[in-house]
Enzyme design. Structure first.
Site, PDB file in Angstrom:
ATOM      1  N   LYS A  42       0.809  -1.231   0.000  1.00  0.00           N
ATOM      2  CA  LYS A  42       0.000   0.000   0.000  1.00  0.00           C
ATOM      3  C   LYS A  42       0.843   1.283   0.000  1.00  0.00           C
ATOM      4  O   LYS A  42       0.365   2.337  -0.411  1.00  0.00           O
ATOM      5  CB  LYS A  42      -0.957   0.022   1.196  1.00  0.00           C
ATOM      6  CG  LYS A  42      -2.097  -0.952   1.065  1.00  0.00           C
ATOM      7  CD  LYS A  42      -3.080  -0.786   2.210  1.00  0.00           C
ATOM      8  CE  LYS A  42      -4.178  -1.836   2.096  1.00  0.00           C
ATOM      9  NZ  LYS A  42      -5.221  -1.656   3.112  1.00  0.00           N
TER      10      LYS A  42
ATOM     11  N   ALA B 138      -3.548   1.601  16.214  1.00  0.00           N
ATOM     12  CA  ALA B 138      -2.997   2.780  15.539  1.00  0.00           C
ATOM     13  C   ALA B 138      -2.150   2.360  14.337  1.00  0.00           C
ATOM     14  O   ALA B 138      -1.114   2.944  14.046  1.00  0.00           O
ATOM     15  CB  ALA B 138      -2.177   3.617  16.523  1.00  0.00           C
TER      16      ALA B 138
END
Ligand code: ATR
Length: 281
Positions: free
Chosen positions: A67, A131
Site C-alpha cells: 500500500k 494505531a
C-alpha cells in the site's frame, strides 16, 4: 468498454475482492474482469507494475504489503491518500495513474449504513483501538466526515499520537494506552477495534477487556475472520449493538468501484451473502 481490473498484493489467493467486484460488474451491467495479480516478495515489483502500465489496466486495488510501495509509481495522489500515506485503489485516468485510499471512507459508509442515527449529529464519542494503517484511514474518514470526538488508544502510545496529528480544527482527540482505554470505556458511544488481535487462529484473544462497557454502546471490529470475534460476542453479551468487519470490505470495494467506473452500485444483499461465505470458511 471492457473493464480490466485487479488486485495486487501478497498473499491474496483467498481474497474476497474478485467475488465482490464481479458482483458489482453484474449489478451495473458492465463487462470486465477483476483478476488476482499476486506479486511475491522475490519478484521484481517495478517490472510487474510496468506490465500493468503497458496493458493499460483500467484500475486496481492494492493491499498488503504494497500500500505504500505503490506510491512512487503513481502520477497523482488524492488528498486523503496523501494524508493517510497509503493507497489501496488506483485508477487510470487520461493516461495518468491516480491513487486513492477507500478503506477509511468505506468503513465510515458501512457504519452509516448500519447506524444512520450516528450521522445526524456527529457528536458521539468514538474510541479507536489500534494505531496501524487501518486506524489511520478510519480516523481520517471519521474526522473529515465531521465527527468531533475521536480518541485513540494503542499499545504503543507514540503511534496513536502520530495519527492524532491528522486532527482537524474542529476535532477533539485524546490518546490513551490500552489500560487507560479499558478503564474509560463507559465514556464512549462507539468503540472501533482496528488491531489484528482476535484474528484466526488466535480467536480467543481480545485487545482489551470489556468489563466497563455500557449497554447500547456500538461496538465494531474490523476483523472478519472469524466474523464473530470474541470481542464482538463479549460486547453483545453486555448489551452492546455490534457492527461486523466484513461490511468494511464491501464498502471500501463499493467506493473503489465508483472511482473506476463512475457508476453507483448498491451493496444490498451482498452483506448477507458475504456473511455466509465467511461463516463457512
Ligand atoms: P493494519 O495496517 O492492518 O492496521 P498494522 O499497521 O500492523 O495493521 O497495525 C496493527 C495494530 O494492531 C497496531 O495498533 C498494533 O499495536 P502496536 O502499534 O503497539 O504494535 C496492534 N496490535 C497488534 N498486535 C497486538 C497485540 N497483541 N496487542 C495489542 N495491540 C496489538
Amino acid at each position: 468498454m471492457m473493464y480490466q481490473l485487479g488486485l495486487i498484493g501478497y498473499p491474496i489467493k483467498h481474497s474476497l475482492s474478485p467475488w465482490i467486484h464481479e458482483h458489482f460488474l453484474k449489478k451495473t451491467n458492465l463487462s470486465g474482469s477483476y483478476d488476482i495479480i499476486e506479486i511475491s516478495l522475490e519478484e521484481n515489483f517495478s517490472e510487474r507494475i510496468q506490465q500493468l502500465r503497458d496493458q493499460q489496466i483500467d484500475g486496481f486495488n492494492i493491499t498488503v504489503p504494497y500500500k505504500q510501495t505503490i506510491i512512487p509509481y503513481l502520477d497523482e495522489l488524492d488528498a486523503n491518500a496523501k494524508r493517510i500515506g497509503a493507497v489501496n485503489t488506483v485508477v487510470l485516468k487520461d493516461g495518468k495513474w491516480i491513487g486513492y485510499n477507500t478503506d477509511g471512507i468505506g468503513y465510515v459508509r458501512s457504519l452509516e449504513e448500519a447506524y444512520p442515527e450516528l450521522f445526524t449529529n456527529k457528536s458521539s464519542r468514538v474510541l479507536l483501538l489500534g494505531a496501524g494503517g487501518a486506524a489511520r484511514g478510519i480516523y481520517d474518514a471519521l474526522t473529515t466526515s465531521g465527527f468531533t470526538y475521536v480518541d485513540l488508544a494503542n499499545r504503543t502510545l507514540s503511534s496513536a499520537e502520530e495519527i492524532a496529528e491528522l486532527k482537524l480544527p474542529h476535532t477533539k482527540t485524546k490518546t490513551f494506552t490500552l489500560q487507560e482505554a479499558e478503564a474509560r470505556l463507559a465514556e464512549y458511544d462507539v468503540i472501533i477495534q482496528t488491531t489484528s488481535v482476535g484474528m484466526k487462529p488466535h480467536i480467543d484473544k481480545m485487545v482489551i477487556s470489556l468489563d466497563h462497557l455500557k449497554p447500547e454502546t456500538i461496538v465494531s471490529d474490523i476483523v472478519y475472520q472469524p466474523l464473530e470475534t470474541t470481542f464482538l460476542k463479549t460486547a453483545q453479551a453486555k448489551g452492546a449493538k455490534i457492527h461486523y468487519g466484513h461490511t468494511m470490505l464491501l464498502y471500501q470495494a463499493q467506493y473503489a468501484f465508483e472511482i473506476w467506473t463512475n457508476q453507483q452500485v448498491e451493496v444490498g444483499d451482498m452483506d448477507e451473502q458475504l456473511k455466509s461465505i465467511l461463516e463457512g470458511r
